[in-house]
Design an enzyme around this catalytic site. Structure first.
Site, PDB file in Angstrom:
ATOM      1  N   TYR A 135     -11.306   5.481  -1.622  1.00 17.38           N
ATOM      2  CA  TYR A 135      -9.852   5.280  -1.479  1.00 17.38           C
ATOM      3  C   TYR A 135      -9.462   4.152  -2.425  1.00 17.38           C
ATOM      4  O   TYR A 135      -9.851   2.998  -2.226  1.00 17.38           O
ATOM      5  CB  TYR A 135      -9.552   4.950  -0.011  1.00 17.38           C
ATOM      6  CG  TYR A 135      -8.102   4.734   0.385  1.00 17.38           C
ATOM      7  CD1 TYR A 135      -7.064   4.683  -0.531  1.00 17.38           C
ATOM      8  CD2 TYR A 135      -7.791   4.563   1.732  1.00 17.38           C
ATOM      9  CE1 TYR A 135      -5.750   4.481  -0.126  1.00 17.38           C
ATOM     10  CE2 TYR A 135      -6.478   4.350   2.152  1.00 17.38           C
ATOM     11  CZ  TYR A 135      -5.464   4.310   1.219  1.00 17.38           C
ATOM     12  OH  TYR A 135      -4.171   4.093   1.624  1.00 17.38           O
ATOM     13  N   LYS A 163      -9.303   9.442  -2.554  1.00 14.27           N
ATOM     14  CA  LYS A 163      -7.857   9.349  -2.360  1.00 14.27           C
ATOM     15  C   LYS A 163      -7.357   8.300  -3.335  1.00 14.27           C
ATOM     16  O   LYS A 163      -7.780   7.143  -3.293  1.00 14.27           O
ATOM     17  CB  LYS A 163      -7.523   8.927  -0.929  1.00 14.27           C
ATOM     18  CG  LYS A 163      -6.024   8.705  -0.735  1.00 14.27           C
ATOM     19  CD  LYS A 163      -5.677   8.166   0.643  1.00 14.27           C
ATOM     20  CE  LYS A 163      -4.155   8.051   0.743  1.00 14.27           C
ATOM     21  NZ  LYS A 163      -3.682   6.755   1.114  1.00 14.27           N
TER      22      LYS A 163
END
Length: 294
Positions: A135, A163
């Site tokens: 992330y 992400k």
């Protein structure tokens, strides 16, 4: 074994009662709103205020999301902490709750070199049985995952994607280039402004904070794209771009999102951190929501 997660996952707000305590009944109502719109759930992220939740609350939120979703849609839980040890401890507990995957931001506050980030993520991925998404959110953590680092990490059998919430098309494109070369490595788009373009370029899913406010409108970007209506998907993106731009100009975007959801009549409570809205700002948010969603 495929771990591909597709479509829209809402970076769901964490609901609080008037005393500021976690409110599971209200949380279930928000989860149901998202499921009814066809969206999955990303819990404990920035919009979920993970940074002001204790470990017990993070687990309670995740448990509510898994239970209420009941296999109808994907649930990804964020588990990133500053230390590798704490990330692993939380991840092991979250994994037992039955999430489809976990997401791990880069450690924050402490500036880290790329090889240190690689060591952190490999240790986390080694320790957990649940699939792991990297992330990248450098504006909040101060640490940026570089594409070459991600390319190395993508070789790990338990790291299934990233992400990207850096906010730029350049950043997203760098990770999509990695995904194009590595089978089974998926890119989840973070910025609400790039949902359509992300799908066009190869993102498998988006994580949307704005979907808290406009669940069906955000889902339309994906559903139209998925059925081959690329022009319709682009128009659906344009429909929410004005909402995003105007709403996010009022305050820190997750705070503005939660306030908008509350002003729409949903029982989500106040943000737990020190963001305050004036009567003028609240009126502005009401006007924005009415303008774009009525």
């Amino acid at each position: 074994m495929s771990h591909t997660i597709q479509g829209v996952l809402t970076a769901i707000v964490t609901t609080f009662d008037p005393q500021g305590e976690y409110h599971p009944k209200a949380m279930r109502a928000q989860i149901r709103r998202q499921l009814d719109a066809g969206n999955g759930i990303f819990c404990g992220g920035t919009n979920g205020e993970f940074f002001v939740l204790n470990e017990r609350e993070k687990l309670a939120v995740t448990e509510t999301c898994v239970d209420e979703t009941a296999g109808q849609a994907a649930v990804v839980a964020h588990i990133g902490e500053i230390s590798t040890r704490d990330t692993i401890r939380l991840g092991r507990q979250v994994a037992k709750l039955g999430v489809d995957a976990v997401s791990v931001i880069t450690p924050y506050f402490v500036p880290l070199k790329q090889d240190e980030l690689m060591s952190h993520y490999r240790a986390v991925a080694d320790a957990l049985e649940v699939p792991v998404f990297l992330y990248n959110i450098p504006a909040r953590t101060g640490n940026t995952l570089q594409p070459d680092t991600v390319r190395d990490l993508a070789q790990h059998p338990n790291i299934i994607g990233i992400k990207d919430s850096a906010g730029s098309y350049e950043s997203l494109s760098g990770f999509l280039a990695v995904a194009a070369d590595i089978d089974g490595f998926n890119v989840l788009n973070g910025p609400d402004s790039l949902i359509h373009q992300g799908f066009v370029d190869g993102c498998t899913a988006c994580i949307s904070g704005l979907a808290n406010v406009a669940p069906r409108e955000i889902n339309a970007i994906w559903s139209l794209f998925h059925t081959g209506d690329i022009a319709g998907s682009r128009r659906a993106q344009e429909n929410v771009t004005g909402l995003r731009t105007d709403l996010y100009s009022v305050a820190f975007s997750p705070a503005a999102v939660k306030k908008a959801v509350a002003l729409m009549g949903h029982d989500v409570g106040e943000s737990r951190y020190a963001v305050r809205f004036s009567a003028e700002q609240e009126q502005k948010i009401r006007h924005i929501v009415n303008q774009y969603l009525q």
